[in-house]
Design a protein around this motif. Structure first.
Motif, mmCIF file in Angstrom:
data_model
loop_
_atom_site.group_PDB
_atom_site.id
_atom_site.type_symbol
_atom_site.label_atom_id
_atom_site.label_comp_id
_atom_site.label_asym_id
_atom_site.label_seq_id
_atom_site.Cartn_x
_atom_site.Cartn_y
_atom_site.Cartn_z
ATOM 1 N N SER A 1 32.738 41.723 44.340
ATOM 2 C CA SER A 1 33.501 41.857 43.106
ATOM 3 C C SER A 1 34.710 40.919 43.158
ATOM 4 C CB SER A 1 33.977 43.300 42.907
ATOM 5 O OG SER A 1 34.857 43.690 43.947
ATOM 6 N N ILE A 2 35.098 40.411 41.988
ATOM 7 C CA ILE A 2 36.285 39.569 41.892
ATOM 8 C C ILE A 2 37.196 40.122 40.802
ATOM 9 C CG2 ILE A 2 35.116 37.490 42.705
ATOM 10 C CD1 ILE A 2 34.950 36.562 39.777
ATOM 11 N N GLY A 3 38.460 39.807 40.894
ATOM 12 C CA GLY A 3 39.420 40.227 39.889
ATOM 13 C C GLY A 3 39.751 39.090 38.950
ATOM 14 N N VAL A 4 39.963 39.414 37.682
ATOM 15 C CA VAL A 4 40.393 38.439 36.688
ATOM 16 C C VAL A 4 41.623 39.006 35.983
ATOM 17 C CG1 VAL A 4 39.819 37.239 34.544
ATOM 18 C CG2 VAL A 4 38.095 37.477 36.338
ATOM 19 N N ILE A 5 42.703 38.234 36.000
ATOM 20 C CA ILE A 5 43.943 38.678 35.367
ATOM 21 C C ILE A 5 44.279 37.718 34.232
ATOM 22 C CG2 ILE A 5 46.379 39.216 35.686
ATOM 23 C CD1 ILE A 5 45.835 39.561 38.669
ATOM 24 N N VAL A 6 44.332 38.238 32.998
ATOM 25 C CA VAL A 6 44.718 37.433 31.844
ATOM 26 C C VAL A 6 45.979 38.021 31.222
ATOM 27 C CG1 VAL A 6 42.365 36.671 31.391
ATOM 28 C CG2 VAL A 6 43.208 38.742 30.281
ATOM 29 N N THR A 7 46.583 37.272 30.317
ATOM 30 C CA THR A 7 47.856 37.735 29.744
ATOM 31 C C THR A 7 47.677 38.549 28.467
ATOM 32 O OG1 THR A 7 48.082 35.643 28.542
ATOM 33 C CG2 THR A 7 49.125 35.798 30.707
ATOM 34 N N PHE B 1 34.668 36.303 29.020
ATOM 35 C CA PHE B 1 33.210 36.405 28.835
ATOM 36 C C PHE B 1 32.484 35.365 29.690
ATOM 37 C CE2 PHE B 1 29.482 34.550 26.735
ATOM 38 C CZ PHE B 1 28.637 35.642 26.710
ATOM 39 N N HIS B 2 32.936 34.117 29.632
ATOM 40 C CA HIS B 2 32.275 33.053 30.398
ATOM 41 C C HIS B 2 32.454 33.245 31.910
ATOM 42 C CE1 HIS B 2 30.889 30.652 27.051
ATOM 43 N NE2 HIS B 2 32.066 30.777 26.474
ATOM 44 N N ILE B 3 33.594 33.787 32.304
ATOM 45 C CA ILE B 3 33.803 34.087 33.726
ATOM 46 C C ILE B 3 32.819 35.154 34.188
ATOM 47 C CG2 ILE B 3 35.411 35.152 35.366
ATOM 48 C CD1 ILE B 3 37.691 33.737 33.871
ATOM 49 N N GLN B 4 32.684 36.212 33.385
ATOM 50 C CA GLN B 4 31.773 37.306 33.744
ATOM 51 C C GLN B 4 30.319 36.830 33.813
ATOM 52 O OE1 GLN B 4 32.721 40.191 30.712
ATOM 53 N NE2 GLN B 4 34.158 41.259 32.030
ATOM 54 N N GLU B 5 29.907 36.026 32.836
ATOM 55 C CA GLU B 5 28.527 35.547 32.811
ATOM 56 C C GLU B 5 28.231 34.659 34.017
ATOM 57 O OE1 GLU B 5 25.976 36.408 30.454
ATOM 58 O OE2 GLU B 5 27.552 37.938 30.358
ATOM 59 N N ARG B 6 29.211 33.818 34.396
ATOM 60 C CA ARG B 6 29.012 32.956 35.557
ATOM 61 C C ARG B 6 28.999 33.770 36.845
ATOM 62 N NH1 ARG B 6 26.980 27.852 35.491
ATOM 63 N NH2 ARG B 6 27.892 26.524 37.104
ATOM 64 N N ALA B 7 29.880 34.768 36.933
ATOM 65 C CA ALA B 7 29.950 35.603 38.130
ATOM 66 C C ALA B 7 28.640 36.364 38.348
ATOM 67 C CB ALA B 7 31.118 36.580 38.021
ATOM 68 N N THR C 1 30.396 41.272 40.299
ATOM 69 C CA THR C 1 30.957 41.984 39.163
ATOM 70 C C THR C 1 32.416 41.576 39.001
ATOM 71 O OG1 THR C 1 31.554 43.865 40.571
ATOM 72 C CG2 THR C 1 29.444 43.973 39.430
ATOM 73 N N VAL C 2 32.955 41.795 37.801
ATOM 74 C CA VAL C 2 34.311 41.354 37.483
ATOM 75 C C VAL C 2 35.163 42.539 37.055
ATOM 76 C CG1 VAL C 2 35.720 39.927 35.941
ATOM 77 C CG2 VAL C 2 33.549 39.042 36.820
ATOM 78 N N ILE C 3 36.337 42.648 37.632
ATOM 79 C CA ILE C 3 37.330 43.650 37.220
ATOM 80 C C ILE C 3 38.443 42.901 36.490
ATOM 81 C CG2 ILE C 3 38.961 45.420 37.963
ATOM 82 C CD1 ILE C 3 37.287 45.685 40.534
ATOM 83 N N THR C 4 38.629 43.209 35.200
ATOM 84 C CA THR C 4 39.590 42.477 34.376
ATOM 85 C C THR C 4 40.867 43.281 34.171
ATOM 86 O OG1 THR C 4 37.759 41.408 33.213
ATOM 87 C CG2 THR C 4 39.933 41.281 32.191
ATOM 88 N N MET C 5 42.014 42.604 34.338
ATOM 89 C CA MET C 5 43.323 43.228 34.145
ATOM 90 C C MET C 5 44.112 42.419 33.121
ATOM 91 S SD MET C 5 43.088 45.654 36.470
ATOM 92 C CE MET C 5 44.776 46.259 36.634
ATOM 93 N N ASN C 6 45.058 43.087 32.458
ATOM 94 C CA ASN C 6 45.870 42.456 31.407
ATOM 95 C C ASN C 6 47.351 42.571 31.762
ATOM 96 O OD1 ASN C 6 45.606 41.288 28.605
ATOM 97 N ND2 ASN C 6 47.063 42.925 28.183
ATOM 98 N N THR C 7 48.156 41.526 31.468
ATOM 99 C CA THR C 7 49.573 41.560 31.865
ATOM 100 C C THR C 7 50.572 41.566 30.717
ATOM 101 O OG1 THR C 7 49.798 39.135 31.960
ATOM 102 C CG2 THR C 7 49.017 40.270 33.956
ATOM 103 N N ASN C 8 50.149 41.173 29.501
ATOM 104 C CA ASN C 8 51.080 41.095 28.371
ATOM 105 C C ASN C 8 52.283 40.199 28.682
ATOM 106 O OD1 ASN C 8 49.717 42.941 26.517
ATOM 107 N ND2 ASN C 8 50.263 44.538 27.989
#
Length: 332
Positions: free
Chosen positions: A66-72, A84-90, A96-103
């Protein structure tokens, strides 16, 4: 309902738990397990709805897959598409991808990193936030693979994929100038990040090249109070004694909010003001608003970032830094 274990499969087939483990981990051939036995184990696992214990497997292998993805801002179309493209490539790597948000919050960035590290992920892809260098340094100290996307920290020795924001901004500004516009405003976030600073500087340098630069036409917006500040910026530009002919919105979210307030103020596009957005806005074609926009290669960015991360996970720790070009397109 009781969770099915490897022992349950072994008991049903009358084989050892070790045999079941070797088959389900893809090591049957190397351990002289017949094709017939392998087929029976796999069929039984399917019929009994067996799912592997990922936690136990990660403890034994040190790999969580699993990898983490952090977006704003996951609500932003750009980051949604990028994820979406990160998840499809992974998926193609079996991850699998765990996505987090930072605002855009440094505190939330720190929390997101802490959560992902506690989950023992194998690597992190992240969009930097202002002031987050110290947080990333802690990841680097752990030798955890990381790749920055959309933005990067210039002081850190780490891989990234970004676009040439400065060049894109210069090209966009020159396009508006070539259309005959002289009074061109720019609305941008007032955030100390290289991406936004480069977009701002590209606009400034091109306006200066043609002798058109007017600092009063730059509107720097505070992220926390952006709705009201963008509204006021639009009103100020509308009421400017020297008619403002065009606006360059330096980010997608600023553009969407700005268009809303332009319409509320009765500003016709492009009759009263022409607009140009950094990023493609899918909904604009539906609204039938003629705009020019800078299109980023989102698929290439997302897929390339995963490829970079996987190279690191598999042992290649060479720092790779990729800068991609953009295109200027038109909605209608």
């Amino acid at each position: 309902m009781k969770k099915v274990s490897m022992q349950d499969i072994a008991d049903r087939l009358g084989v050892s738990k070790g045999t079941v483990s070797l088959v389900l981990s893809g090591k049957a051939k190397g351990n002289r397990i017949s094709d017939e036995t392998s087929m029976k184990v796999k069929q039984a696992a399917k019929e009994m709805n067996y799912y592997p214990n990922e936690i136990a497997r990660s403890l034994s292998t040190g790999i969580t897959m699993s990898i983490g993805v952090i977006v704003t801002d996951i609500s932003n179309e750009f980051f949604g598409s990028l994820t979406f493209h990160i998840q499809e490539r992974a998926k193609k790597y079996g991850y699998t991808v765990i996505t987090m948000n930072t605002n855009e919050s440094l505190e939330e960035f720190y929390d997101a990193v802490s959560i992902l590290l506690n989950k023992q992920i194998d690597g992190i892809i992240f969009v930097p936030v202002a002031g987050g260098e110290c947080v990333v340094e802690k990841i680097i100290e752990r030798n955890l693979p990381i790749v920055q996307i959309d933005r990067f920290y210039p002081e850190l020795k780490a891989s990234y994929i970004v676009v040439d924001n400065y060049k894109a901004s210069m090209q966009a500004t020159e396009l508006l100038i070539h259309k005959g516009h002289k009074k061109i405003a720019a609305i941008n976030y007032d955030i100390n990040l290289n991406t936004l600073l480069e977009r701002r500087q590209g606009y400034i340098d091109m306006m200066k090249r043609y002798g058109l630069f007017d600092p009063s036409l730059i509107k720097d917006i505070n992220y926390e109070d952006q709705e009201e500040q963008i509204r006021q910026a639009i009103i100020d530009l509308k009421d400017n004694p020297d008619k403002v002919e065009a606006i360059f919105f330096c980010s997608r979210r600023v553009f969407i909010t700005g268009i809303k307030h332009m319409r509320r103020e009765g500003i016709r596009i492009p009759e009263d003001m022409e607009v140009l957005s950094f990023d493609k806005i899918e909904t604009i074609s539906i609204a039938n608003i003629p705009i020019s926009f800078i299109e980023q290669p989102i698929a290439r960015m997302g897929e390339g970032t995963v490829d970079m991360l996987m190279e690191q996970i598999h042992g290649d720790r060479q720092i790779k830094q990729s800068v991609l070009n953009t295109e200027i397109k038109h909605s209608i």
